[in-house]
Motif scaffolding. Sequence first.
Motif, short mmCIF file in Angstrom:
data_model
loop_
_atom_site.label_atom_id
_atom_site.label_comp_id
_atom_site.label_asym_id
_atom_site.label_seq_id
_atom_site.Cartn_x
_atom_site.Cartn_y
_atom_site.Cartn_z
N ILE A 356 14.92 48.99 93.06
CA ILE A 356 14.29 49.75 92.00
C ILE A 356 15.26 49.66 90.79
CG2 ILE A 356 13.19 51.88 91.08
CD1 ILE A 356 12.48 52.50 94.21
N ILE A 357 14.70 49.33 89.76
CA ILE A 357 15.62 49.33 88.50
C ILE A 357 14.70 50.32 87.53
CG2 ILE A 357 16.56 48.03 86.39
CD1 ILE A 357 16.18 45.45 88.14
N THR A 358 15.50 51.17 87.00
CA THR A 358 14.77 52.51 86.28
C THR A 358 15.86 52.80 85.11
OG1 THR A 358 13.86 54.58 86.33
CG2 THR A 358 16.02 54.08 87.84
N ASP A 359 15.42 53.67 83.99
CA ASP A 359 16.15 54.30 82.83
C ASP A 359 16.45 55.68 83.17
OD1 ASP A 359 13.62 54.94 82.19
OD2 ASP A 359 14.43 55.11 79.99
N GLY A 360 15.83 56.29 84.05
CA GLY A 360 15.76 57.70 83.95
C GLY A 360 15.54 58.77 85.11
N VAL A 361 15.23 59.70 84.78
CA VAL A 361 15.00 60.89 86.18
C VAL A 361 13.78 60.66 86.71
CG1 VAL A 361 14.66 63.30 86.37
CG2 VAL A 361 16.07 62.52 84.75
N ILE A 362 13.59 60.78 87.99
CA ILE A 362 12.39 60.67 88.75
C ILE A 362 11.37 61.64 88.64
CG2 ILE A 362 11.44 60.21 91.20
CD1 ILE A 362 14.29 59.52 91.97
N ILE A 383 17.68 49.89 97.24
CA ILE A 383 18.73 50.00 96.20
C ILE A 383 18.09 50.35 94.68
CG2 ILE A 383 20.30 48.67 94.97
CD1 ILE A 383 20.12 46.52 97.21
N ILE A 384 18.80 51.52 94.24
CA ILE A 384 18.18 51.96 92.86
C ILE A 384 19.18 51.66 91.93
CG2 ILE A 384 17.50 54.07 91.51
CD1 ILE A 384 16.61 55.34 94.16
N VAL A 385 18.86 50.85 90.63
CA VAL A 385 20.01 50.64 89.92
C VAL A 385 19.21 51.27 88.46
CG1 VAL A 385 20.93 48.84 88.37
CG2 VAL A 385 20.60 48.38 90.74
N GLY A 386 20.16 52.09 87.94
CA GLY A 386 20.12 52.86 86.76
C GLY A 386 20.55 52.07 85.56
N VAL A 387 19.84 51.84 84.50
CA VAL A 387 20.21 51.25 83.40
C VAL A 387 20.29 52.32 82.15
CG1 VAL A 387 19.36 48.79 84.07
CG2 VAL A 387 17.96 50.19 82.89
N GLY A 388 20.88 51.95 81.10
CA GLY A 388 20.92 52.61 79.84
C GLY A 388 21.78 53.95 79.79
N PRO A 389 21.59 54.75 78.80
CA PRO A 389 22.58 56.17 78.61
C PRO A 389 22.17 57.33 79.37
CG PRO A 389 21.26 55.54 76.71
CD PRO A 389 20.90 54.56 77.81
N ALA A 390 21.22 57.22 80.06
CA ALA A 390 20.26 58.50 80.65
C ALA A 390 21.61 59.05 81.63
CB ALA A 390 19.09 58.33 81.11
N CYS A 421 17.06 53.09 110.65
CA CYS A 421 17.41 52.03 110.09
C CYS A 421 17.29 51.91 108.42
CB CYS A 421 16.42 50.88 110.44
SG CYS A 421 16.74 50.79 112.43
N CYS A 422 16.72 52.97 107.83
CA CYS A 422 16.48 52.85 106.49
C CYS A 422 18.01 53.39 105.69
CB CYS A 422 15.46 53.70 106.09
SG CYS A 422 14.82 53.69 104.33
N SER A 423 18.17 52.64 104.79
CA SER A 423 19.26 53.21 103.91
C SER A 423 18.94 52.96 102.38
CB SER A 423 20.67 52.30 104.36
OG SER A 423 20.33 50.90 103.70
N LEU A 424 19.64 53.82 101.60
CA LEU A 424 19.18 53.82 100.12
C LEU A 424 20.65 53.96 99.36
CD1 LEU A 424 16.59 55.93 98.55
CD2 LEU A 424 18.85 55.69 97.42
N GLY A 425 20.69 53.18 98.37
CA GLY A 425 21.85 53.19 97.53
C GLY A 425 21.63 53.16 95.92
N ALA A 426 22.49 53.73 95.04
CA ALA A 426 22.19 53.70 93.89
C ALA A 426 23.47 53.16 92.84
CB ALA A 426 21.81 55.31 93.30
N SER A 427 23.13 52.68 91.84
CA SER A 427 24.07 51.89 91.07
C SER A 427 23.52 52.26 89.54
CB SER A 427 24.34 50.43 91.19
OG SER A 427 24.57 50.31 92.54
N MET A 428 24.57 52.40 88.74
CA MET A 428 24.45 52.62 87.52
C MET A 428 24.99 51.46 86.40
SD MET A 428 24.13 55.26 89.23
CE MET A 428 23.48 56.82 89.67
N VAL A 429 24.36 50.90 85.60
CA VAL A 429 25.07 49.83 84.70
C VAL A 429 24.75 50.06 83.30
CG1 VAL A 429 24.72 48.16 86.69
CG2 VAL A 429 23.00 48.40 85.07
#
Length: 429
Positions: A356-362, A383-390, A421-429
Amino acid sequence: MSLGGASERSVPATKIEITVSCRNLLDLDTFSKSDPMVVLYTQSRASQEWREFGRTEVIDNTLNPDFVRKFVLDYFFEEKQNLRFDVYNVDSKTNISKPDFLGQAFLALGEVIGGQGSRVERTLTGVPGKKCGTILLTAEELSNCRDIATMQLCANKLDKKDFFGKSDPFLVFYRSNEDGTFTICHKTEVPFSIPVRALCNGDYDRLAPFLTSQFICFPNRTQLNFTVAIDFTASNGNPLQPTSLHYMSPYQLSAYAMALKAVGEIIQDYDSDKLFPAYGFGAKLPPEGRISHQFPLNNNDEDPNCAGIEGVLESYFQSLRTVQLYGPTYFAPVINQVARAAAKISDGSQYYVLLIITDGVISDMMQTKEAIVSASSLPMSIIIVGVGPAMFEAMEELDGDDVRVSSRGRYAERDIVQEGCCSLGASMV
């Protein structure tokens, strides 16, 4: 643990052993067949230069060699580790000359690991106007076994094969692979010792037959299914304006496209069919302006698959031209979509990864938490990847009290949920 800079390399996940064979090589010798050897080169991340990593042994007089000497590589899951295999005909065991070149193959380590049964076959190229044959590569994760097996064997009344003297017998050991095939692991001297890791990778239940054996069936390795979901909410800005995270500059990819390529080009090597379901969320769809939080980027509800990461990018660019960015930001619908597919798998044959690629708050935090909890026993990762300055601190709500932050090259990965078995990760770029 503090976050490392972009130049630091992460700790290798494991060590991978590569077994090499070739088929139908060029024959460059006049009175006999070629004497092949394979040289492995790895590519430097910093300079992009190729550096010799190691060589197999030379096998005399064959166009279909099965090499005993393996290559053992440190494996970094989050990196694209490019490999080059050069094949030579070696008349002298010390020199490699240009005329003795038999062909080469380029691929990533992840392609070998992600192949069916962790095995791939590639066509050799590099000799103009000639069919160079193929190279076969098999990967296996090494165990930590340090045992040594010492054996002494004898044979009686062997058939005489030499015209002027007696035969020169030897034994060839093959170890069984997890998919039921066999890989050469040792040729004997008398007596001999062999590491148990080479014989059966530390698993004493796996047979090491002498030349022939009953065929043993093992289940195929798990195949990965990669799904992409992209944020099309209005907070990303007008895609026609340079300030937008979706802005399609003729000179540079958008922030979303760069994030998709950075993660997707690593993960795609482990998806054998390279067909990726790709969705958007938070947009108004033509012609009636219906808001959707789970629409296929290729506009095909029956088959949302895109061919490779380039196919996902093409469908993403097309969607930007046709939909209206709107909102709000809902994760739960696409998580539930992938979870339904994962719930159909009960034999361990498939594993699902949702990017999931997103720019802001859920906007649907409670529903997203419920979706993750419901999927906690399923074979899937998010995998959650955050983009932008938020600000993305709200992502930590998905974790509760335990956040593990570790260095992952350019990305700071948070392993947020690890139930079942489920895992979740988040990244900010």
